[in-house]
Enzyme design. Structure first.
Site, PDB file in Angstrom:
ATOM      1  N   ARG A 233      89.962  36.836  23.161  1.00  4.68           N
ATOM      2  CA  ARG A 233      89.536  36.670  21.771  1.00  4.68           C
ATOM      3  C   ARG A 233      90.201  35.445  21.155  1.00  4.68           C
ATOM      4  O   ARG A 233      89.578  34.717  20.367  1.00  4.68           O
ATOM      5  CB  ARG A 233      89.846  37.922  20.952  1.00  4.68           C
ATOM      6  CG  ARG A 233      88.989  39.128  21.313  1.00  4.68           C
ATOM      7  CD  ARG A 233      89.257  40.297  20.390  1.00  4.68           C
ATOM      8  NE  ARG A 233      88.831  40.017  19.032  1.00  4.68           N
ATOM      9  CZ  ARG A 233      89.299  40.652  17.958  1.00  4.68           C
ATOM     10  NH1 ARG A 233      90.242  41.579  18.085  1.00  4.68           N
ATOM     11  NH2 ARG A 233      88.861  40.346  16.752  1.00  4.68           N
TER      12      ARG A 233
ATOM     13  N   CYS B 102      96.552  39.089  13.660  1.00  2.77           N
ATOM     14  CA  CYS B 102      95.668  39.660  14.677  1.00  2.77           C
ATOM     15  C   CYS B 102      94.255  39.579  14.133  1.00  2.77           C
ATOM     16  O   CYS B 102      93.901  38.595  13.497  1.00  2.77           O
ATOM     17  CB  CYS B 102      96.088  41.089  15.021  1.00  2.77           C
ATOM     18  SG  CYS B 102      96.136  42.198  13.587  1.00  2.77           S
TER      19      CYS B 102
END
Length: 297
Positions: free
Chosen positions: A194, A253
């Protein structure tokens, strides 16, 4: 500057500030000054964690829902997916869970501490340091054959006085300034794919904040789902930080949840207390003027 790892002695009791074992929790299960909070949650199935809690949980545990209890409502185009609640609002939630001065809190989940760490960090953010994550979580508790109970539980309310620590937070504007400053570190706690922008299945824009270093939170864990020993965590984070102290390190995150896992790991390793960009990637990308990078750095 280094910070003490849990546990340490106060004048009145033994306080746990980072991790706690299932054995230690079991010893204190009947202690009214200990509060257990079940944080199980699945992003793809938001009500599953609460269903699992009602089916079976650690006796005495109350349930914390990530969306309803540990986050404020999302404002489209402005916030990330899990914005922090107002301090006063969350203080009322904590009071209703029977958490106040002198209460040792233990948070657990079934995902390696990835959700429980959010509650851990939020309590520290409001000045309550007597909070630890159950190492190994629900799996460790069940694996030892310890007692479980079904249904919903409540604790007698206690007054909770928030003492916010704004120095633990970083805003998007601060991240924009520090991401190119060599005196600071910006860590991305998401999986490496990601980070690189190769497998974005949650947010509408793929990639990472330019200048960030990939530091997947899952690498804090052993294959069995326990936190790695403090020495191993130190060895992991020391090269990532270099000469930068944690006080000048910001972690993000996808939505400000699993980033807290890295903050917990660093504190447990004795490296100190870093900062959280709570809005994280999902807030960063709400403004198309903010830069986005893909690939490695």
């Amino acid at each position: 500057m280094t910070f003490p790892r849990t546990p340490f002695h106060t004048r009145s009791c033994l306080v746990h500030q980072t991790l706690i074992s299932a054995e230690r929790l079991k010893e204190n299960l009947e202690n009214p000054d200990w509060a257990v909070v079940d944080c199980r949650f699945w992003l793809a199935e938001p009500e599953r964690g609460e269903r699992d809690y009602r089916r079976a949980h650690i006796p005495g545990a109350v349930y914390a829902h990530l969306d309803r209890h540990l986050s404020a409502p999302v404002i489209a185009g402005q916030t990330g997916r899990h914005p922090l609640p107002e301090a006063a609002t969350f203080a009322r939630t904590l009071s209703g869970w029977g958490i106040g001065a002198g209460v040792q809190v233990v948070a657990y989940d079934d995902s390696g501490g990835g959700i429980a760490a959010r509650l851990w960090w939020m309590l520290r953010w409001l000045g309550h340091n007597a909070v630890a994550v159950l190492d190994g979580g629900w799996t460790a508790w069940q694996g030892r054959g310890y007692p479980v109970r079904g249904g919903e539980e409540r604790r007698s309310p206690r007054p909770f006085t928030p003492r916010p620590r704004p120095e633990l937070l970083a805003s998007a504007a601060e991240v924009e300034r520090l991401r190119t400053d060599p005196a600071f570190r910006l860590l991305d706690a998401r999986n490496a794919d990601r980070y690189r922008g190769e497998n974005e299945t949650i947010d509408p824009v793929a990639g990472h904040i330019p200048g960030a270093i990939s530091a997947p939170y899952a690498e804090n864990l052993t294959p069995e789902g326990y936190f790695r020993p403090a020495a191993e965590l130190r060895a992991r984070f020391s090269p990532l930080l270099g000469d930068t102290p944690p006080a000048r390190t910001v972690v993000y995150c996808g939505s400000g949840v699993t980033a807290a896992h890295n903050l917990l790991a660093m504190l447990h390793a004795g490296l100190g207390e870093a900062r959280l960009y709570a809005g994280s990637w999902s807030e960063w990308i709400t403004d198309p003027r903010r830069p986005v990078a893909t690939g490695g750095e």
